[in-house]
Scaffold this motif. Structure first.
Motif, PDB file in Angstrom:
ATOM      1  N   GLU A   1      -6.873  13.532 -10.053  1.00 47.22           N
ATOM      2  CA  GLU A   1      -7.161  14.187 -11.329  1.00 47.22           C
ATOM      3  C   GLU A   1      -6.044  14.010 -12.357  1.00 47.22           C
ATOM      4  OE1 GLU A   1      -8.101  18.127 -10.004  1.00 47.22           O
ATOM      5  OE2 GLU A   1     -10.203  17.609  -9.563  1.00 47.22           O
ATOM      6  N   CYS A   2      -4.936  13.367 -11.947  1.00 43.59           N
ATOM      7  CA  CYS A   2      -3.868  13.037 -12.897  1.00 43.59           C
ATOM      8  C   CYS A   2      -4.240  11.843 -13.765  1.00 43.59           C
ATOM      9  CB  CYS A   2      -2.563  12.741 -12.153  1.00 43.59           C
ATOM     10  SG  CYS A   2      -1.768  14.199 -11.450  1.00 43.59           S
ATOM     11  N   GLY A   3      -5.312  11.130 -13.400  1.00 49.40           N
ATOM     12  CA  GLY A   3      -5.785  10.031 -14.224  1.00 49.40           C
ATOM     13  C   GLY A   3      -5.371   8.645 -13.789  1.00 49.40           C
ATOM     14  N   VAL A   4      -4.817   8.516 -12.580  1.00 51.32           N
ATOM     15  CA  VAL A   4      -4.408   7.188 -12.098  1.00 51.32           C
ATOM     16  C   VAL A   4      -5.621   6.340 -11.749  1.00 51.32           C
ATOM     17  CG1 VAL A   4      -2.179   7.984 -11.228  1.00 51.32           C
ATOM     18  CG2 VAL A   4      -4.187   8.076  -9.736  1.00 51.32           C
ATOM     19  N   ASP A   5      -5.413   5.017 -11.729  1.00 49.63           N
ATOM     20  CA  ASP A   5      -6.494   4.096 -11.385  1.00 49.63           C
ATOM     21  C   ASP A   5      -6.672   3.954  -9.883  1.00 49.63           C
ATOM     22  OD1 ASP A   5      -7.266   2.992 -14.096  1.00 49.63           O
ATOM     23  OD2 ASP A   5      -5.125   2.524 -14.099  1.00 49.63           O
ATOM     24  N   PHE A   6      -5.542   3.965  -9.153  1.00 51.33           N
ATOM     25  CA  PHE A   6      -5.587   3.771  -7.706  1.00 51.33           C
ATOM     26  C   PHE A   6      -4.680   4.780  -7.011  1.00 51.33           C
ATOM     27  CE2 PHE A   6      -6.216  -0.465  -9.600  1.00 51.33           C
ATOM     28  CZ  PHE A   6      -7.465  -0.774  -9.087  1.00 51.33           C
ATOM     29  N   ILE A   7      -5.035   5.098  -5.770  1.00 48.17           N
ATOM     30  CA  ILE A   7      -4.188   5.929  -4.919  1.00 48.17           C
ATOM     31  C   ILE A   7      -4.048   5.208  -3.587  1.00 48.17           C
ATOM     32  CG2 ILE A   7      -3.918   8.136  -3.741  1.00 48.17           C
ATOM     33  CD1 ILE A   7      -5.759   9.370  -5.858  1.00 48.17           C
ATOM     34  N   SER A   8      -2.823   4.862  -3.218  1.00 47.44           N
ATOM     35  CA  SER A   8      -2.612   4.167  -1.948  1.00 47.44           C
ATOM     36  C   SER A   8      -2.186   5.165  -0.878  1.00 47.44           C
ATOM     37  CB  SER A   8      -1.567   3.059  -2.100  1.00 47.44           C
ATOM     38  OG  SER A   8      -0.342   3.572  -2.565  1.00 47.44           O
ATOM     39  N   MET A   9      -2.799   5.005   0.303  1.00 47.89           N
ATOM     40  CA  MET A   9      -2.508   5.903   1.425  1.00 47.89           C
ATOM     41  C   MET A   9      -2.318   5.099   2.700  1.00 47.89           C
ATOM     42  SD  MET A   9      -5.053   9.194   0.903  1.00 47.89           S
ATOM     43  CE  MET A   9      -4.385   9.988   2.385  1.00 47.89           C
ATOM     44  N   GLY A  10      -1.111   5.098   3.215  1.00 49.63           N
ATOM     45  CA  GLY A  10      -0.848   4.421   4.480  1.00 49.63           C
ATOM     46  C   GLY A  10      -1.580   5.061   5.635  1.00 49.63           C
ATOM     47  N   ALA A  11      -1.905   6.359   5.491  1.00 46.27           N
ATOM     48  CA  ALA A  11      -2.567   7.088   6.568  1.00 46.27           C
ATOM     49  C   ALA A  11      -3.944   6.531   6.896  1.00 46.27           C
ATOM     50  CB  ALA A  11      -2.681   8.568   6.198  1.00 46.27           C
TER      51      ALA A  11
ATOM     52  N   LYS B   1     -11.822   8.627 -11.790  1.00 44.62           N
ATOM     53  CA  LYS B   1     -11.859   7.167 -11.862  1.00 44.62           C
ATOM     54  C   LYS B   1     -11.014   6.516 -10.779  1.00 44.62           C
ATOM     55  CE  LYS B   1      -8.004   6.236 -15.039  1.00 44.62           C
ATOM     56  NZ  LYS B   1      -7.593   5.515 -16.262  1.00 44.62           N
ATOM     57  N   ALA B   2     -10.242   7.323 -10.051  1.00 44.31           N
ATOM     58  CA  ALA B   2      -9.313   6.783  -9.060  1.00 44.31           C
ATOM     59  C   ALA B   2     -10.058   6.150  -7.884  1.00 44.31           C
ATOM     60  CB  ALA B   2      -8.387   7.880  -8.554  1.00 44.31           C
ATOM     61  N   ARG B   3      -9.510   5.041  -7.409  1.00 42.22           N
ATOM     62  CA  ARG B   3     -10.045   4.380  -6.224  1.00 42.22           C
ATOM     63  C   ARG B   3      -9.002   4.445  -5.110  1.00 42.22           C
ATOM     64  NH1 ARG B   3     -13.855   0.493  -6.757  1.00 42.22           N
ATOM     65  NH2 ARG B   3     -14.032   0.783  -4.501  1.00 42.22           N
ATOM     66  N   LEU B   4      -9.475   4.706  -3.901  1.00 41.02           N
ATOM     67  CA  LEU B   4      -8.589   4.822  -2.742  1.00 41.02           C
ATOM     68  C   LEU B   4      -8.243   3.430  -2.223  1.00 41.02           C
ATOM     69  CD1 LEU B   4      -7.327   7.070  -1.025  1.00 41.02           C
ATOM     70  CD2 LEU B   4      -9.307   6.896   0.495  1.00 41.02           C
ATOM     71  N   MET B   5      -6.970   3.233  -1.914  1.00 40.10           N
ATOM     72  CA  MET B   5      -6.487   1.900  -1.561  1.00 40.10           C
ATOM     73  C   MET B   5      -5.604   1.950  -0.313  1.00 40.10           C
ATOM     74  SD  MET B   5      -4.969  -0.763  -4.376  1.00 40.10           S
ATOM     75  CE  MET B   5      -3.629   0.301  -4.886  1.00 40.10           C
ATOM     76  N   ASP B   6      -5.653   0.891   0.480  1.00 39.17           N
ATOM     77  CA  ASP B   6      -4.839   0.828   1.693  1.00 39.17           C
ATOM     78  C   ASP B   6      -3.450   0.258   1.392  1.00 39.17           C
ATOM     79  OD1 ASP B   6      -5.208  -1.923   1.414  1.00 39.17           O
ATOM     80  OD2 ASP B   6      -6.792  -2.009   2.903  1.00 39.17           O
ATOM     81  N   THR B   7      -2.646   0.077   2.439  1.00 38.98           N
ATOM     82  CA  THR B   7      -1.291  -0.456   2.311  1.00 38.98           C
ATOM     83  C   THR B   7      -1.072  -1.519   3.388  1.00 38.98           C
ATOM     84  OG1 THR B   7      -0.212   1.063   3.863  1.00 38.98           O
ATOM     85  CG2 THR B   7      -0.545   1.867   1.612  1.00 38.98           C
ATOM     86  N   ARG B   8       0.166  -1.981   3.532  1.00 41.12           N
ATOM     87  CA  ARG B   8       0.525  -2.907   4.605  1.00 41.12           C
ATOM     88  C   ARG B   8       0.995  -2.171   5.852  1.00 41.12           C
ATOM     89  NH1 ARG B   8       4.940  -4.981   2.749  1.00 41.12           N
ATOM     90  NH2 ARG B   8       5.313  -6.240   4.594  1.00 41.12           N
ATOM     91  N   LYS B   9       0.814  -0.853   5.893  1.00 46.39           N
ATOM     92  CA  LYS B   9       1.206  -0.076   7.074  1.00 46.39           C
ATOM     93  C   LYS B   9       0.092  -0.178   8.110  1.00 46.39           C
ATOM     94  CE  LYS B   9       4.072   3.050   4.343  1.00 46.39           C
ATOM     95  NZ  LYS B   9       4.243   4.424   3.813  1.00 46.39           N
ATOM     96  N   THR B  10       0.005  -1.356   8.683  1.00 46.41           N
ATOM     97  CA  THR B  10      -1.059  -1.672   9.626  1.00 46.41           C
ATOM     98  C   THR B  10      -0.473  -2.040  10.985  1.00 46.41           C
ATOM     99  OG1 THR B  10      -1.001  -3.961   8.814  1.00 46.41           O
ATOM    100  CG2 THR B  10      -2.631  -2.495   7.820  1.00 46.41           C
ATOM    101  N   THR B  11      -1.338  -2.126  11.980  1.00 45.38           N
ATOM    102  CA  THR B  11      -0.921  -2.507  13.324  1.00 45.38           C
ATOM    103  C   THR B  11      -0.668  -4.014  13.364  1.00 45.38           C
ATOM    104  OG1 THR B  11      -2.381  -0.777  14.185  1.00 45.38           O
ATOM    105  CG2 THR B  11      -1.533  -2.398  15.768  1.00 45.38           C
ATOM    106  N   PRO B  12       0.499  -4.451  13.833  1.00 47.90           N
ATOM    107  CA  PRO B  12       0.773  -5.895  13.898  1.00 47.90           C
ATOM    108  C   PRO B  12      -0.344  -6.654  14.613  1.00 47.90           C
ATOM    109  CG  PRO B  12       2.779  -4.680  14.326  1.00 47.90           C
ATOM    110  CD  PRO B  12       1.680  -3.654  14.255  1.00 47.90           C
ATOM    111  N   ASN B  13      -0.763  -7.739  14.017  1.00 49.82           N
ATOM    112  CA  ASN B  13      -1.820  -8.618  14.529  1.00 49.82           C
ATOM    113  C   ASN B  13      -3.217  -8.005  14.485  1.00 49.82           C
ATOM    114  OD1 ASN B  13       0.024 -10.714  15.138  1.00 49.82           O
ATOM    115  ND2 ASN B  13       0.546  -9.722  17.068  1.00 49.82           N
TER     116      ASN B  13
END
Length: 285
Positions: free
Chosen positions: A260-270, A129-141
């Motif tokens: 598979e631990c059952g979380v709703d979201f997984i955030s990855m800065g990569a 059920k987990a959905r992959l999510m981004d972060t604020r670790k982005t390129t400025p501008n």
């Protein structure tokens, strides 16, 4: 449907700033060497396999620089492409094509790289059920484009910036004096300033999860840098009360067992800070 942050104003401001950076007072290479009035055409050549992103943006860039350019889209954002695919054809002023070429390629190459990685990782956890999510670790501008690419690749956009969601990280909790203080001060501030924002709080262990459950008043709980057993127990403790997000150093190798631990979201800065761009070029013909 495009995400809410993709406003006309935001896209136009990005394109204007990018052209100011790249062209400045003039593209003297094209102005000096190309005969005035010369027209031509060029094709966007894909030289990699992956998920294409930035097609809509490319058309906007060409048309912003020169409204008389004709852009024929042969692909769409989110299309799976292979080496040799022609993404689009642009026709019109040769100088205009050359002046806008680099901005189009810079956007599409990076956006397509992000969309490709997001799609590949999303497919790995489709059985959960987990959905992959981004972060604020982005390129400025360049955050607008990078988060758009995650969306195109099938991922979920986390908060866009500091102003559209409250995220109480470990440093916020420590500086505030603890979990209860951080949550209660935040709720009081939002109420006093009439701000309707979701609240997420980071937890580092089961004791902190327990403290959050005792205080309540949040929308999402982050489980940061927990081992699999601890994460499963935390998910069980939280139940359906709040959404859960796994975070902290998650890699392609650890993604599936975390999901598979059952979380709703997984955030990855990569998804945005460690991506390989797709090889794309623009060729006259």
């Amino acid at each position: 449907m495009n995400p809410s942050y993709l406003t006309e104003e935001a896209i136009s401001a990005f394109i204007t700033a990018a052209f100011a950076e790249d062209i400045g007072p003039g593209d003297y290479s094209s102005l000096s060497s190309i005969p005035k009035g010369k027209t031509g055409q060029a094709k966007l050549l894909i030289k990699d396999n992956g998920i294409l992103a930035g097609v809509e943006m490319a058309e906007r860039i060409f048309k912003t620089f020169d409204p008389e350019l004709e852009v024929e889209l042969l692909t769409q954002d989110g299309d799976e492409v292979k080496y040799g695919t022609i993404g689009l054809i642009v026709k019109g002023s040769s100088a205009s094509i050359l002046s806008s070429e680099r901005l189009v390629l810079n956007c599409m190459q990076r956006m397509s790289g992000i969309a490709t990685l997001t799609h590949r990782l999303t497919e790995k956890i489709i059985h959960t059920k987990a959905r992959l999510m981004d972060t604020r670790k982005t390129t400025p501008n360049f955050r607008l484009m990078e988060k758009w690419a995650v969306h195109i690749g099938g991922g979920v956009n986390h908060r866009f910036a500091l102003y559209d969601m409250v995220m109480l990280k470990d440093n916020h909790v420590d500086f505030a004096g603890g979990i209860r203080q951080a949550i209660e001060r935040t709720k009081a501030y939002l109420e006093a300033n009439q701000l309707d924002l979701k609240i997420e709080i980071e937890t580092r262990n089961l004791d902190e999860v327990k403290q959050v459950l005792e205080v309540g008043g949040v929308d999402q709980i982050m489980l940061d840098n927990m081992d699999y057993a601890t994460m499963r127990e935390a998910v069980s403790m939280i139940g359906e009360r709040y959404k859960t997000e796994a975070s902290g150093g998650i890699t392609e190798e650890t993604l599936v067992p975390v999901a598979e631990c059952g979380v709703d979201f997984i955030s990855m800065g990569a998804l945005t800070h460690s991506v390989k761009s797709l090889d794309i070029s623009l060729k006259a013909f």
